[in-house]
Design an enzyme around this catalytic site. Structure first.
Site, PDB file in Angstrom:
ATOM      1  N   ARG A 172      -8.009   2.824   3.398  1.00 30.65           N
ATOM      2  CA  ARG A 172      -8.217   1.509   4.027  1.00 30.65           C
ATOM      3  C   ARG A 172      -7.114   0.331   3.694  1.00 30.65           C
ATOM      4  NH1 ARG A 172     -11.775   0.542   6.839  1.00 30.65           N
ATOM      5  NH2 ARG A 172     -12.194  -1.642   6.363  1.00 30.65           N
ATOM      6  N   VAL A 173      -6.614  -0.130   4.603  1.00 35.36           N
ATOM      7  CA  VAL A 173      -5.562  -1.565   4.996  1.00 35.36           C
ATOM      8  C   VAL A 173      -6.152  -2.797   4.602  1.00 35.36           C
ATOM      9  CG1 VAL A 173      -3.962   0.319   6.324  1.00 35.36           C
ATOM     10  CG2 VAL A 173      -5.596  -1.687   7.674  1.00 35.36           C
ATOM     11  N   ASP A 174      -7.299  -2.709   4.495  1.00 35.78           N
ATOM     12  CA  ASP A 174      -7.779  -4.496   4.124  1.00 35.78           C
ATOM     13  C   ASP A 174      -8.603  -4.268   2.534  1.00 35.78           C
ATOM     14  OD1 ASP A 174     -10.101  -2.412   4.183  1.00 35.78           O
ATOM     15  OD2 ASP A 174     -10.921  -3.605   6.198  1.00 35.78           O
ATOM     16  N   ASP A 175      -8.991  -5.523   2.753  1.00 40.89           N
ATOM     17  CA  ASP A 175      -9.304  -5.135   1.223  1.00 40.89           C
ATOM     18  C   ASP A 175     -10.845  -4.912   0.927  1.00 40.89           C
ATOM     19  OD1 ASP A 175      -6.857  -6.987  -0.076  1.00 40.89           O
ATOM     20  OD2 ASP A 175      -7.401  -8.713   0.767  1.00 40.89           O
ATOM     21  N   VAL A 176     -10.617  -3.463   1.219  1.00 42.07           N
ATOM     22  CA  VAL A 176     -11.600  -2.751   0.634  1.00 42.07           C
ATOM     23  C   VAL A 176     -11.537  -1.697   0.089  1.00 42.07           C
ATOM     24  CG1 VAL A 176     -14.232  -1.105   1.624  1.00 42.07           C
ATOM     25  CG2 VAL A 176     -13.534  -4.201   2.691  1.00 42.07           C
TER      26      VAL A 176
END
Length: 750
Positions: free
Chosen positions: A618-622
């Site tokens: 993942r590259v987001d805040d997940v």
């Protein structure tokens, strides 16, 4: 009409998904080692501050993506040595299917795949119409602009994002999964083999028996006023009643929303408030290993919470699971609560089918997001049905005599697509397991494989790594000779785990379908097709039919050839979600606004010289914990709910078993002292608000958090501290208080 989009021997048989060839004997495999020289690709990173059109300008929550991409090369299999001219010499092991396996494989070569794939992207309407014709449609779908059976706009600059497949076609996924097979004379075939939590406790249902059980529940729900379009919440463990409930809802056109029976009462209440069901289905309790969980008490708590918010659930239908919690020990509310066994078996075993439009909603499934509120991913009927059935068939090289076991829970998308709908649409025999892989010991999985002669085994890297820690002996004391295909799901599998899975579990003879997909995609997107091409440990390999992946830089520009970047999809596919429940704006903002003209997966990816795709996370805040996608904001919100917590920031870190773990930086109220008791209390707060699976692995006491002068938390620095990469913190001079970093380092192991 003969199809130009399928191999010449790919006939369409009435009532079945097209098959290529009959199955023969068990496969053997060989290893092909190749040495390749490739140019180093880590220089493809771009400046994050360069905004361009869309891209990272719309992704303020992304952090340290360039660092991630710079390390992509370390994910590849084999050893690499840097030579003087700047090129890398990399020795890769590639596992190649045996001639015996390929002789019966549905797709037996990359050339056959390439021809079929090319047709699927050049004329997707004709391609998917051909496959869809194998299912039963009460009314054929509409066509437009010639023979187009779908419409799409995934470009937010043009208009509202909208996708439709087979619009106007009336069908029913339950009918296609059950009635169709019974009417074809296969009612006596086993549909489900159920293995209980404890060894020796089991059950089975034929397709005819399963259909009868589904019809009884469908008749009860319909008699109680549940109608097409109504939501039904399901909070159940892996008893056969869970997929039965899903199918019963689908049969009458109701929208099921399954909530994983590990979520807390608060998390369940959030989901109930969002979809507002009048019915909740649950059980008295469940045993997971040696632990007893009183699920009905959690539901009661959740229903009290939603009542305080002004919404009342009319009926709670409860299955008495006496092996865990007996009736007399179950809390009860007269007028609302009903025992499943007291009412459902009284209803007729035949039930009318509600024919629904292909674009009518089939189910809602909630997934964590980068904000605290869960996202209600909405899937519709027709496209999802066709896509899940087709992906199941080809990704696992499914044949009619296979015994298939998916270890997933129906509370997650894998349990929807590849334990329930995909397999049953193909008429498969499916093992359903109530327990956990290491109870009563680490040999349980392989005991079950031998007991049922499982041929296809599909599980998560977390389970693989956990079993790997117990050594080879629990595996090797069982035969496992029935296995012919293995599968991996939930997160990228690290090459060492892949290698153990292949060599030890599969005896170096079973190809591994390492599948990449998401709740939002509905089905497999990038996956090996067993027998079609060499496998590389850790790579998801090539896109499925109709899937057009694109790797883009932070400005949304597509990169060709060998590269690293953000994984996007260029065009719609039948199984994709249509919206987020009650929040289409968030749907567009999350998935289509970051990179204009693309569906943004939220994952990083690299492509090698063979065109193989390697997912980098993942590259987001997940955070992907054991295959469960958990929003950092959701965990932070739970921590801050603790009366002694002033602020919290959560990041992911590498975890030997889970893949990713949860690392929480916690700032306490002024005057509150650190203590082990408080640490335990904070972890319990997350368990209460979300569930045990989201509990932080590490609490790091933080007198302050590294913030810019504008107040933004610099999560890049927190990730480096969590990973103990203290010499890679980078420039901290822009922080409002750089001294906070030294404090955090001093407190790292306390």
């Amino acid at each position: 009409m003969a199809s130009s989009h399928l191999p010449p021997d790919h006939g369409v048989a009435a009532g079945s998904i097209p098959v290529v060839a009959p199955r023969a004997g068990a496969p053997r495999h060989k290893v092909e080692k190749t040495t390749t020289t490739t140019t180093t690709t880590t220089g493809t990173a771009h400046s994050a501050h360069h905004t361009g059109g869309g891209g990272l300008a719309a992704l303020a929550h992304l952090n340290s993506v360039r660092d991630m991409f710079a390390l992509n090369a370390a994910d590849s299999a084999g050893a690499a040595a840097v030579v003087d001219d700047g090129a890398e010499v990399e020795e890769e092991e590639r596992e190649v299917a045996s001639d015996t396996f390929r002789s019966t494989a549905l797709i037996s070569s990359r050339e056959q795949y390439a021809a079929m794939y090319r047709r699927s992207v050049e004329d997707p309407d004709f391609f998917w119409a051909e496959i869809a014709s194998a299912f039963y449609w009460k009314t054929k779908w509409e066509t437009r602009d010639g023979n187009k059976i779908h419409s799409e706009n995934i470009d937010v600059r043009k208009a509202r994002v909208a996708i439709e497949w087979f619009k106007g076609g009336r069908t029913n996924i339950c009918y296609n999964a059950l009635d169709r097979h019974v009417e074809a004379g296969k009612g006596g075939k086993i549909a489900f083999l159920w293995e209980g939590n404890d060894p020796g406790v089991d059950d089975k249902l034929t397709y005819k028996e399963l259909l009868e059980r589904v019809c009884q529940l469908a008749n009860y729900l319909r008699d109680q006023g549940v109608k097409k379009g109504d939501a039904v919440a399901i909070y159940m463990p892996m008893l056969l009643e869970l997929p039965i409930a899903m199918l019963a809802c689908a049969r009458i056109g109701a929208v099921h929303s399954v909530v994983f029976a590990g979520f807390s009462a608060e998390a369940l209440s959030q989901r109930i408030l969002d979809c507002k069901p009048n019915f909740v289905l649950t059980t008295s309790g469940v045993r997971r290993g040696s632990k007893v969980i009183k699920l009905k008490e959690i539901v009661d708590d959740a229903l009290e919470r939603v009542l305080k918010e002004g919404f009342a659930v009319g009926t709670c239908l409860t299955y008495a699971n006496d092996s865990a919690v007996k009736r007399e020990d179950t809390a009860w509310q007269e007028g609302r609560d009903v025992w499943w066994q007291d009412v459902v078996p009284k209803y007729p075993k035949e039930s009318a089918v509600e024919w629904v439009d292909a674009e009518d909603t089939l189910f809602l499934l909630y997934t964590s997001g980068s904000t605290g509120k869960p996202k209600g991913v909405l899937h519709t009927t027709g496209g999802y049905m066709v896509y899940t059935a087709t992906t199941f068939k080809y990704a696992f090289d499914y044949h009619d005599d296979d015994i298939y076991w998916c270890t997933a829970d129906c509370g997650w998308i894998t349990g929807h697509s590849y334990l329930t709908y995909g397999p049953l649409l193909n008429g498969a025999t499916v093992v359903v397991f109530e327990g956990v892989p290491n109870y009563p010991d680490a040999g349980r999985c392989w005991e079950i494989v031998d007991k049922y002669k499982v041929t296809i085994f599909y599980t998560a890297p977390t389970a693989i790594r956990s079993l790997m820690r117990s050594g080879d002996e629990p595996v090797k004391r069982r035969s496992r000779k029935s296995l012919r295909v293995l599968g991996s799901v939930g997160e990228p599998i690290n090459p060492s785990a892949w290698r153990w899975y292949y060599d030890v579990v599969g005896d170096a003879r079973c190809p591994i379908s390492d599948t990449w997909w998401q709740t939002e995609t509905g089905g497999f997107m990038i996956t090996p097709l067993p027998g079609a091409w060499p496998l590389k440990p850790g790579s998801a390999t090539l896109p499925f039919f109709g899937v057009q992946p694109a790797i883009v830089d932070e400005n949304g520009h597509e990169i060709s050839g060998v590269c690293s970047g953000y994984l996007c999809i260029k065009a719609a596919w039948p199984g994709m979600m249509r919206t987020l429940q009650g929040d289409h704006a968030r749907y567009e903002t999350t998935y289509f606004a970051p990179f204009k003209g693309f569906y943004f997966s939220g994952d990083g990816c690299r492509r090698d010289e063979d065109g193989y795709y390697w997912l980098t996370g993942r590259v987001d805040d997940v955070i992907n914990v054991s295959g469960h996608r958990i929003g950092t904001a959701e965990v932070e919100s739970a921590l801050v709910s603790h009366p002694q917590c002033a602020e919290a920031a959560v990041v992911g870190f590498d975890h030997e078993i889970k893949g990713q773990g949860i690392y929480a930086f916690v700032t306490l109220l002024e005057g509150v002292d650190y203590s082990e008791q408080l640490r335990a209390s904070l972890i319990n707060a997350v368990r209460t608000h979300i569930g045990a699976f989201a509990a932080p692995d590490k609490i790091h006491w933080a007198p302050g958090l590294p913030k810019t002068r504008s107040g933004k938390i610099m999560r890049r620095i927190l990730r480096k501290i969590a990973a103990n990469q203290l010499d890679e913190l980078g420039d901290i001079s822009t922080l409002a208080d750089p001294g906070v970093v030294d404090q955090l380092i001093d407190l790292r192991d306390k």
